[in-house]
Structure formats: structure tokens, C-alpha cells
Design an enzyme around this catalytic site. Structure first.
Site, PDB file in Angstrom:
ATOM      1  N   HIS A 134     -36.360   6.847  -4.691  1.00  0.00           N
ATOM      2  CA  HIS A 134     -35.317   6.915  -3.661  1.00  0.00           C
ATOM      3  C   HIS A 134     -34.882   8.345  -3.317  1.00  0.00           C
ATOM      4  O   HIS A 134     -35.002   8.798  -2.193  1.00  0.00           O
ATOM      5  CB  HIS A 134     -34.090   6.118  -4.126  1.00  0.00           C
ATOM      6  CG  HIS A 134     -34.407   4.768  -4.677  1.00  0.00           C
ATOM      7  ND1 HIS A 134     -34.775   3.683  -3.889  1.00  0.00           N
ATOM      8  CD2 HIS A 134     -34.425   4.315  -5.950  1.00  0.00           C
ATOM      9  CE1 HIS A 134     -34.977   2.635  -4.655  1.00  0.00           C
ATOM     10  NE2 HIS A 134     -34.780   2.982  -5.921  1.00  0.00           N
TER      11      HIS A 134
HETATM   12  O1  RIB Z   1     -30.001   2.532  -5.935  1.00  0.00           O
HETATM   13  C1  RIB Z   1     -30.776   3.671  -6.176  1.00  0.00           C
HETATM   14  C2  RIB Z   1     -29.912   4.868  -6.385  1.00  0.00           C
HETATM   15  O2  RIB Z   1     -29.031   4.638  -7.505  1.00  0.00           O
HETATM   16  C3  RIB Z   1     -30.708   6.130  -6.762  1.00  0.00           C
HETATM   17  O3  RIB Z   1     -30.037   7.252  -6.301  1.00  0.00           O
HETATM   18  C4  RIB Z   1     -30.711   6.068  -8.271  1.00  0.00           C
HETATM   19  O4  RIB Z   1     -30.917   7.356  -8.847  1.00  0.00           O
HETATM   20  C5  RIB Z   1     -29.302   5.583  -8.540  1.00  0.00           C
HETATM   21  O5  RIB Z   1     -28.407   6.688  -8.443  1.00  0.00           O
END
Ligand code: RIB
Ligand code: CA
Length: 314
Positions: A243
Site C-alpha cells: 500500500h
Molecule cells: O490498511 C493498510 C494501511 O494500514 C497501510 O498503511 C499499513 O501500513 C497500515 O498502516
């Protein structure tokens, strides 16, 4: 062309760590500072992970430790140790050894208000890849700060399915009041990178092999982190979403997103079943003005090219 300057606010787990390694390696990026917030893991572990990752590549980026609990609530909606119970995915430490440096004494929120209160910071984007607690606290502490942040690019939310609940993605779910404060603060340019975008361009085993062949410490570290994600956060056979690096990729590759909408966005802070949900209102007749660009799909080819450029340089 001078590198793009930015501040990264993160909750260093494995994808934040890949974002840090990419930011420290890519010739077009200049991370000015990193602020840490409790999220994936407890704040002390987030800060230690951040320092260890920077130490892996010898990056001299100041780190400021921030909030260890949400903006209003005493804890996450479900305490972290319950949420992560039996989870082999969420490791408190990422395996890069003990930090060889320390965080600055100044609190992250004080840093953010001081940094963006300085006219010399008018070109520095703010990238947020964790719960938005530090950003919300800084906006609350310093009226007028929203106008001084030129651009906010954040990973959070989901237009389709969430990952903590059907409605909510972790960063917004962990601190929904902070997300609502930030999205409605009036920052002039807000780009939201939700799960829809990150899941549309997952990485694979082949990417691990490419990073391993590069052979630099950064690339080897990314390969290790990606393998862990492929083992424990598989989205589809043989691939996993990564992500947070998408947010830093977007700073130098505005062509990353192939589908996006301008919308009036807000975050649910009450719902029993929808707490933390990102609401994306694109109705032509809506009364609320647009306050964010929401990315919905990304190009895997562009994402891969960004990462390979970063780690080949690193
Ligand atoms: O849902 C994914 C996000 O939540 C990403 O940024 C992961 O690192 C957590 O922070
Ligand atoms: Ca994160």
C-alpha cells in the site's frame, strides 16, 4: 530538476518500510523528515523500525516520534494486541536489527507545526501512511496550518471493501476522528490512495527476484519485506498489495493512477458496523464541495518502474 521534498508521517510496518527505502533511494525524492505514529504496531516499535530501516541504507533523515494513542479515543477501536493476536503478518520488529540512531527530542506534532509554519516549507508535500493522529493534532494545535500544507498524499480508506471490516481500512479505522479532522481541514490539495488503488497493482514473487538481483541493501531489504507480505497478506494467488509506497511513487510519477475521481469525502466516526468508513460522494448534485482526489486504480507497470528505478539507484 531538483528532488521532490516531502515529510513522511508513518506507522512503520512492512509497507511503510518499503516506502521509506524507496524515498531514501529514489533520485527524484528528498524525504526531509519522518514523523512516527502508533498504528501497525506500538509507537516505540514504529519509531525503532523507522530508525532501523534508515540505518540499513545509511539515510540521514531526522525522525520525530509522535502520538501513541488516537486523537480522541483512549485506544484503537479494538486493542492492537487483540487485533493482531495470532497474526504472523504483523511483526513488532521488522528484522533490520536494533536502531543505530535515535529520534529527535521534539515531538512529531511540534515538528509538523514548526516545519509547516516556516515559509521555506511551502514546497514540501506531506505524505501520510498511517493513522492520521499526528496530522490531526497539528491541525488542531495550529489554526491556519491547513493553508500552509501545500499538498497531502495519504494512504487510507476504501471505496469498495475495507480490510479491518467490510467498511473500513486500517488507517482510517484506527483513528476515525483524526481522519475526519484532516479530510475536512481545508488542505488545498488532498490525494487519497485507498485500498481500491493499492489492490489494483499488487506485487509478486517475480518482483522479489528482481529486487534480489539488484543486490543493494535497500533492494535486499525490500525483497525480504515483500516475501513476508506474499506469505502473510496474499490478495490473490502469488501476489500481494503493497500500500504505502504508492504514495511516494505518486510524487514522482503522477501517471501512476489510471482512474481517479474528485469527490466530497468524509469518514464515519459513529457507525457500529461502519466505523472508519471512507465516504466518497461523487453525486453531481451533492451540496458539499469536492475536498479530495480519490485514486481508484493504479498502473502496475508504472509502480514497478518506480520501485525498480528507486532500488537500482539505492
Ligand atoms: O490498511 C493498510 C494501511 O494500514 C497501510 O498503511 C499499513 O501500513 C497500515 O498502516
Ligand atoms: Ca502504514
Amino acid at each position: 530538476m531538483s528532488p521532490t521534498r516531502f515529510v513522511l508521517d508513518c506507522d512503520t510496518g512492512s509497507d511503510d518500510a518499503i516506502a521509506i527505502l524507496a524515498a531514501a533511494s529514489h533520485p527524484g525524492l528528498e524525504p526531509v523528515a519522518i514523523t512516527t505514529v502508533g498504528g501497525n504496531v506500538a509507537l516505540a516499535d514504529v519509531t525503532a523500525n523507522t530508525l532501523s530501516v534508515l540505518g540499513l541504507v545509511g539515510a540521514d533523515v531526522p525522525v520525530y516520534s509522535g502520538a501513541d494513542r488516537p486523537y480522541l479515543r483512549p485506544d484503537l477501536p479494538i486493542p492492537r494486541d487483540v487485533l493482531n493476536k495470532d497474526s504472523a503478518f504483523q511483526l513488532s520488529r521488522l528484522g533490520f536489527g536494533e536502531p543505530v540512531s535515535t529520534a529527535r527530542a521534539e515531538h512529531a506534532v511540534d515538528f509538523l507545526t514548526r516545519f509547516y509554519g516556516d515559509a521555506a516549507s511551502a514546497d514540501a508535500a506531506l505524505v501520510a501512511t498511517g493513522p492520521l493522529t499526528n496530522v490531526a493534532l497539528a491541525l488542531t494545535a495550529e489554526p491556519g496550518l491547513a493553508e500552509r500544507i501545500p499538498r497531502l498524499v495519504l494512504m487510507g480508506g476504501a471505496h469498495a471493501n475495507g480490510n479491518v471490516t467490510a467498511a473500513a481500512e486500517f488507517n482510517f479505522w484506527a483513528d476515525p476522528e483524526a481522519a475526519q479532522v484532516v479530510l475536512t481541514a481545508g488542505i488545498r490539495e488532498v490525494v487519497i490512495v485507498p485500498l481500491d488503488a493499492t489492490h489494483s497493482a499488487p506485487l509478486s514473487e517475480r518482483d522479489c527476484e528482481v529486487f534480489e538481483r539488484i543486490g543493494t541493501p535497500a533492494a535486499a531489504g525490500v525483497a525480504m519485506l515483500l516475501r513476508h507480505r506474499l506469505e502473510h497478506d496474499r490478495a490473490a494467488a502469488g501476489s500481494a498489495p503493497v500500500h504505502d509506497p504508492m504514495c511516494v511513487a505518486y510524487l514522482v510519477r503522477p501517471d501512476l493512477f489510471t482512474e481517479q475521481v474528485e469527490a466530497s469525502v468524509s469518514v464515519e466516526t459513529i457507525g457500529e458496523r461502519t466505523l472508519g468508513e471512507l465516504l466518497v460522494d461523487t453525486r453531481p448534485w451533492r451540496s458539499e464541495p469536492s475536498n479530495a482526489t480519490v485514486a481508484l486504480r493504479a498502473s502496475t507497470a508504472v509502480y514497478r518502474d518506480f520501485l525498480r528505478t528507486a532500488f537500482a539507484a539505492g
